[in-house]
Scaffold this motif. Structure first.
Motif, PDB file in Angstrom:
ATOM      1  N   LEU A  79       0.871  -1.165   0.000  1.00 29.80           N
ATOM      2  CA  LEU A  79       0.000   0.000   0.000  1.00 29.80           C
ATOM      3  C   LEU A  79       0.912   1.220   0.000  1.00 29.80           C
ATOM      4  N   ILE A  80       0.818   2.021  -1.047  1.00 30.30           N
ATOM      5  CA  ILE A  80       1.636   3.230  -1.190  1.00 30.30           C
ATOM      6  C   ILE A  80       0.722   4.438  -1.030  1.00 30.30           C
ATOM      7  N   ASN A  81       1.100   5.353  -0.143  1.00 27.14           N
ATOM      8  CA  ASN A  81       0.319   6.554   0.077  1.00 27.14           C
ATOM      9  C   ASN A  81       1.214   7.770  -0.096  1.00 27.14           C
ATOM     10  N   PHE A  82       0.871   8.617  -1.056  1.00 32.39           N
ATOM     11  CA  PHE A  82       1.549   9.891  -1.276  1.00 32.39           C
ATOM     12  C   PHE A  82       0.743  10.943  -0.523  1.00 32.39           C
ATOM     13  N   TRP A  83       1.379  11.684   0.373  1.00 29.48           N
ATOM     14  CA  TRP A  83       0.655  12.591   1.252  1.00 29.48           C
ATOM     15  C   TRP A  83       1.554  13.742   1.694  1.00 29.48           C
ATOM     16  N   ALA A  84       0.978  14.658   2.499  1.00 35.59           N
ATOM     17  CA  ALA A  84       1.742  15.768   3.090  1.00 35.59           C
ATOM     18  C   ALA A  84       1.094  16.192   4.400  1.00 35.59           C
ATOM     19  N   THR A  85       1.892  16.747   5.279  1.00 38.81           N
ATOM     20  CA  THR A  85       1.404  17.163   6.598  1.00 38.81           C
ATOM     21  C   THR A  85       0.457  18.360   6.516  1.00 38.81           C
ATOM     22  N   TRP A  86       0.515  19.136   5.455  1.00 39.57           N
ATOM     23  CA  TRP A  86      -0.281  20.346   5.305  1.00 39.57           C
ATOM     24  C   TRP A  86      -1.563  20.106   4.501  1.00 39.57           C
ATOM     25  N   CYS A  87      -1.780  18.898   4.032  1.00 38.47           N
ATOM     26  CA  CYS A  87      -2.863  18.561   3.099  1.00 38.47           C
ATOM     27  C   CYS A  87      -4.125  18.123   3.856  1.00 38.47           C
ATOM     28  N   PRO A  88      -5.208  18.929   3.844  1.00 38.44           N
ATOM     29  CA  PRO A  88      -6.422  18.562   4.583  1.00 38.44           C
ATOM     30  C   PRO A  88      -7.001  17.174   4.243  1.00 38.44           C
ATOM     31  N   PRO A  89      -7.106  16.780   2.959  1.00 42.68           N
ATOM     32  CA  PRO A  89      -7.628  15.428   2.701  1.00 42.68           C
ATOM     33  C   PRO A  89      -6.689  14.338   3.223  1.00 42.68           C
ATOM     34  N   CYS A  90      -5.380  14.592   3.192  1.00 37.65           N
ATOM     35  CA  CYS A  90      -4.413  13.625   3.731  1.00 37.65           C
ATOM     36  C   CYS A  90      -4.613  13.466   5.228  1.00 37.65           C
ATOM     37  N   ILE A  91      -4.754  14.590   5.912  1.00 30.53           N
ATOM     38  CA  ILE A  91      -4.946  14.587   7.358  1.00 30.53           C
ATOM     39  C   ILE A  91      -6.249  13.863   7.711  1.00 30.53           C
ATOM     40  N   ALA A  92      -7.284  14.083   6.901  1.00 29.39           N
ATOM     41  CA  ALA A  92      -8.594  13.476   7.165  1.00 29.39           C
ATOM     42  C   ALA A  92      -8.558  11.957   7.071  1.00 29.39           C
ATOM     43  N   GLU A  93      -7.753  11.403   6.153  1.00 26.93           N
ATOM     44  CA  GLU A  93      -7.754   9.949   5.977  1.00 26.93           C
ATOM     45  C   GLU A  93      -6.722   9.221   6.842  1.00 26.93           C
ATOM     46  N   MET A  94      -5.806   9.960   7.461  1.00 34.70           N
ATOM     47  CA  MET A  94      -4.739   9.324   8.230  1.00 34.70           C
ATOM     48  C   MET A  94      -5.212   8.448   9.390  1.00 34.70           C
ATOM     49  N   PRO A  95      -6.253   8.818  10.136  1.00 38.55           N
ATOM     50  CA  PRO A  95      -6.687   7.902  11.208  1.00 38.55           C
ATOM     51  C   PRO A  95      -7.071   6.519  10.674  1.00 38.55           C
ATOM     52  N   SER A  96      -7.732   6.465   9.526  1.00 34.52           N
ATOM     53  CA  SER A  96      -8.096   5.154   8.965  1.00 34.52           C
ATOM     54  C   SER A  96      -6.862   4.418   8.461  1.00 34.52           C
ATOM     55  N   MET A  97      -5.882   5.150   7.959  1.00 27.23           N
ATOM     56  CA  MET A  97      -4.620   4.528   7.534  1.00 27.23           C
ATOM     57  C   MET A  97      -3.907   3.904   8.738  1.00 27.23           C
ATOM     58  N   GLN A  98      -3.883   4.629   9.862  1.00 28.21           N
ATOM     59  CA  GLN A  98      -3.214   4.112  11.051  1.00 28.21           C
ATOM     60  C   GLN A  98      -3.894   2.840  11.544  1.00 28.21           C
ATOM     61  N   LYS A  99      -5.225   2.813  11.540  1.00 24.17           N
ATOM     62  CA  LYS A  99      -5.948   1.613  11.974  1.00 24.17           C
ATOM     63  C   LYS A  99      -5.629   0.425  11.072  1.00 24.17           C
ATOM     64  N   LEU A 100      -5.606   0.657   9.773  1.00 21.52           N
ATOM     65  CA  LEU A 100      -5.272  -0.413   8.836  1.00 21.52           C
ATOM     66  C   LEU A 100      -3.832  -0.874   9.050  1.00 21.52           C
ATOM     67  N   TYR A 101      -2.933   0.078   9.221  1.00 27.05           N
ATOM     68  CA  TYR A 101      -1.522  -0.225   9.469  1.00 27.05           C
ATOM     69  C   TYR A 101      -1.366  -1.065  10.741  1.00 27.05           C
ATOM     70  N   ASN A 102      -2.084  -0.701  11.801  1.00 25.85           N
ATOM     71  CA  ASN A 102      -1.985  -1.443  13.059  1.00 25.85           C
ATOM     72  C   ASN A 102      -2.273  -2.925  12.863  1.00 25.85           C
ATOM     73  N   ASP A 103      -3.247  -3.239  12.028  1.00 20.78           N
ATOM     74  CA  ASP A 103      -3.664  -4.625  11.851  1.00 20.78           C
ATOM     75  C   ASP A 103      -2.902  -5.382  10.771  1.00 20.78           C
ATOM     76  N   TYR A 104      -2.302  -4.675   9.811  1.00 17.80           N
ATOM     77  CA  TYR A 104      -1.682  -5.351   8.669  1.00 17.80           C
ATOM     78  C   TYR A 104      -0.192  -5.077   8.511  1.00 17.80           C
ATOM     79  N   LYS A 105       0.421  -4.366   9.442  1.00 19.09           N
ATOM     80  CA  LYS A 105       1.825  -3.966   9.269  1.00 19.09           C
ATOM     81  C   LYS A 105       2.780  -5.141   9.115  1.00 19.09           C
ATOM     82  N   ASP A 106       2.422  -6.317   9.621  1.00 15.09           N
ATOM     83  CA  ASP A 106       3.295  -7.489   9.497  1.00 15.09           C
ATOM     84  C   ASP A 106       3.000  -8.317   8.250  1.00 15.09           C
ATOM     85  N   LYS A 107       1.931  -7.945   7.523  1.00 16.51           N
ATOM     86  CA  LYS A 107       1.519  -8.729   6.357  1.00 16.51           C
ATOM     87  C   LYS A 107       1.616  -7.949   5.045  1.00 16.51           C
TER      88      LYS A 107
END
Length: 186
Positions: A79-107
């Motif tokens: 999963l490749i995500n191009f993003w930036a710290t100043w980008c509102p849509p990036c910031i909005a989706e990051m919590p869901s990215m973190q949840k997915l990462y928590n469960d799949y980071k080893d796979k």
């Protein structure tokens, strides 16, 4: 003096518009609005629309200065995500990215890519309790990715087929994304 519903609505509307002109208020409002879009799951590419990543030769650099080739991800679900710290849509989706990462980071190989500097990235990650690793491109993005706007996210299967190609904020912790990843891993 009694304020009518119409006047009250006009006042609220003017306040919201005025907040867009106050720099400190602009980003939180935009992030709030983008969170509505980030509730929607990304769509899966149909077989006929799927593109295939053939060139994995691309250099990325981590915070410690270690340069590595994206080639290391070949043959894996990525999963490749191009993003930036100043980008509102990036910031909005990051919590869901973190949840997915928590469960799949080893796979799944997660590759979070930004051109921001670590002096901006690290405080952002710490403030939001994000634990994923972020890398910066060592050279220009491969033309294949065609990054015109961010966030831009790709889910790539083990054969290099792009299963999801999403421009804009999305819910990456959705059942659709999880089921798709589970299928790709089996």
């Amino acid at each position: 003096m009694k304020i009518t519903k119409q006047k009250r609505n006009n006042i609220i509307f003017l306040i919201v518009i005025a907040l867009f002109f106050i720099p400190q208020a602009r980003q939180p409002i935009q992030v709030f609005l983008q969170k509505g879009f980030a509730l929607i799951s990304p769509s899966i590419e149909t077989d006929k629309n799927q593109k295939k990543l053939v060139d994995y030769n691309w250099k990325l650099k981590d915070e410690s200065g270690t340069v590595f080739n994206f080639e290391a991800h070949k043959g894996k679900v990525v999963l490749i995500n191009f993003w930036a710290t100043w980008c509102p849509p990036c910031i909005a989706e990051m919590p869901s990215m973190q949840k997915l990462y928590n469960d799949y980071k080893d796979k799944v190989d997660f590759v979070f890519i930004t051109t921001d500097y670590y002096s901006e990235i690290n405080p952002f990650l710490k403030k939001n309790n994000y634990t994923f690793k972020v890398v910066r491109p060592q050279e220009a993005y491969p033309e294949f990715f065609n990054i015109i706007s961010i966030p831009r996210t790709f889910l790539i299967d083990k054969e290099g087929n792009i299963i999801i190609d999403k421009n804009g904020a999305a819910n990456w912790n959705s059942d659709l994304v999880r089921d798709t990843i589970d299928h790709l891993l089996n």
